[in-house]
Design a protein around this motif. Structure first.
Motif, PDB file in Angstrom:
ATOM      1  N   PHE A 122       0.817  -1.219   0.000  1.00 51.34           N
ATOM      2  CA  PHE A 122       0.000   0.000   0.000  1.00 51.34           C
ATOM      3  C   PHE A 122       0.847   1.264   0.000  1.00 51.34           C
ATOM      4  O   PHE A 122       0.370   2.337  -0.364  1.00 51.34           O
ATOM      5  N   THR A 123       2.112   1.153   0.372  1.00 46.47           N
ATOM      6  CA  THR A 123       3.038   2.284   0.310  1.00 46.47           C
ATOM      7  C   THR A 123       3.782   2.299  -1.021  1.00 46.47           C
ATOM      8  O   THR A 123       3.904   3.346  -1.658  1.00 46.47           O
ATOM      9  N   LEU A 124       4.267   1.155  -1.431  1.00 40.24           N
ATOM     10  CA  LEU A 124       5.128   1.103  -2.616  1.00 40.24           C
ATOM     11  C   LEU A 124       4.378   1.285  -3.936  1.00 40.24           C
ATOM     12  O   LEU A 124       4.952   1.822  -4.882  1.00 40.24           O
ATOM     13  N   GLU A 125       3.121   0.864  -4.020  1.00 41.23           N
ATOM     14  CA  GLU A 125       2.376   1.066  -5.273  1.00 41.23           C
ATOM     15  C   GLU A 125       2.249   2.552  -5.602  1.00 41.23           C
ATOM     16  O   GLU A 125       2.642   2.983  -6.686  1.00 41.23           O
ATOM     17  N   PRO A 126       1.707   3.382  -4.687  1.00 39.94           N
ATOM     18  CA  PRO A 126       1.620   4.813  -5.040  1.00 39.94           C
ATOM     19  C   PRO A 126       2.981   5.498  -5.118  1.00 39.94           C
ATOM     20  O   PRO A 126       3.180   6.400  -5.945  1.00 39.94           O
ATOM     21  N   LEU A 127       3.930   5.073  -4.293  1.00 39.22           N
ATOM     22  CA  LEU A 127       5.266   5.672  -4.336  1.00 39.22           C
ATOM     23  C   LEU A 127       5.947   5.374  -5.664  1.00 39.22           C
ATOM     24  O   LEU A 127       6.569   6.256  -6.268  1.00 39.22           O
ATOM     25  N   ALA A 128       5.805   4.136  -6.144  1.00 47.84           N
ATOM     26  CA  ALA A 128       6.425   3.755  -7.420  1.00 47.84           C
ATOM     27  C   ALA A 128       5.800   4.498  -8.594  1.00 47.84           C
ATOM     28  O   ALA A 128       6.456   4.704  -9.618  1.00 47.84           O
ATOM     29  N   GLU A 129       4.564   4.933  -8.438  1.00 47.44           N
ATOM     30  CA  GLU A 129       3.911   5.687  -9.509  1.00 47.44           C
ATOM     31  C   GLU A 129       4.604   7.027  -9.738  1.00 47.44           C
ATOM     32  O   GLU A 129       4.736   7.467 -10.878  1.00 47.44           O
TER      33      GLU A 129
END
Length: 159
Positions: A122-129
């Motif tokens: 839940f942190t890495l998906e939006p951060l990777a965007e």
């Protein structure tokens, strides 16, 4: 000026409005939001069985020292109605510092980079965007590499 990535989350009440209100307060009290990820609906992590969260990552640039930034974020959380009753409990708003440039800070109440960000979809998906190539200063991997290496199977869906 330091590039700072913040994670916003809400799983109570009008979740979309709490994210919008938090961004407005960050912009008026701390710094303009330079980039914002999409909003993601995510299963609760750490204390499953709670309502789904909405999560979003934003990028700001600040001159504030990290402890002062944290104090301002906690003030915004409190003003928006955040109550701290249990670890990983439901909340109207949660504002976490993920990265403060490439600083590594490990003090009581202040840990940067966020100590569990590399374990959480839940942190890495939006951060990777918005920052796929940003290198985690202790893991020595890009955000995209960390996301691709995840074992976290909780559902995270872009809205």
């Amino acid at each position: 000026m330091a590039s700072v990535f913040l994670l916003l989350g809400s799983n109570l009440g009008n979740r979309e409005q709490f994210l919008t209100d938090a961004i407005g307060r960050i912009e008026s009290e701390i710094a303009p939001v330079l980039q914002a990820s999409s909003v993601y609906q995510t299963q609760s992590w750490g204390n499953e069985g709670q309502p789904d969260y909405l999560n979003q990552v934003v990028l700001i640039k600040v001159e504030l020292p990290p402890a002062d930034l944290l104090a301002k974020l906690l003030h915004i959380e409190n003003d928006l109605g955040r109550e701290r009753r249990e670890k990983w409990g439901s909340r109207v708003i949660d504002l976490d510092i993920l990265f403060y440039g490439d600083k590594i800070i490990d003090q009581p109440g202040l840990h940067i980079p966020h100590p569990r960000l590399h374990l959480r979809r839940f942190t890495l998906e939006p951060l990777a965007e918005i920052a796929p190539d940003f290198i985690h200063p202790t893991q020595k991997k890009s955000v995209l590499q960390l996301k691709n290496d995840l074992n976290d199977v909780l559902i995270v869906k872009k809205l």
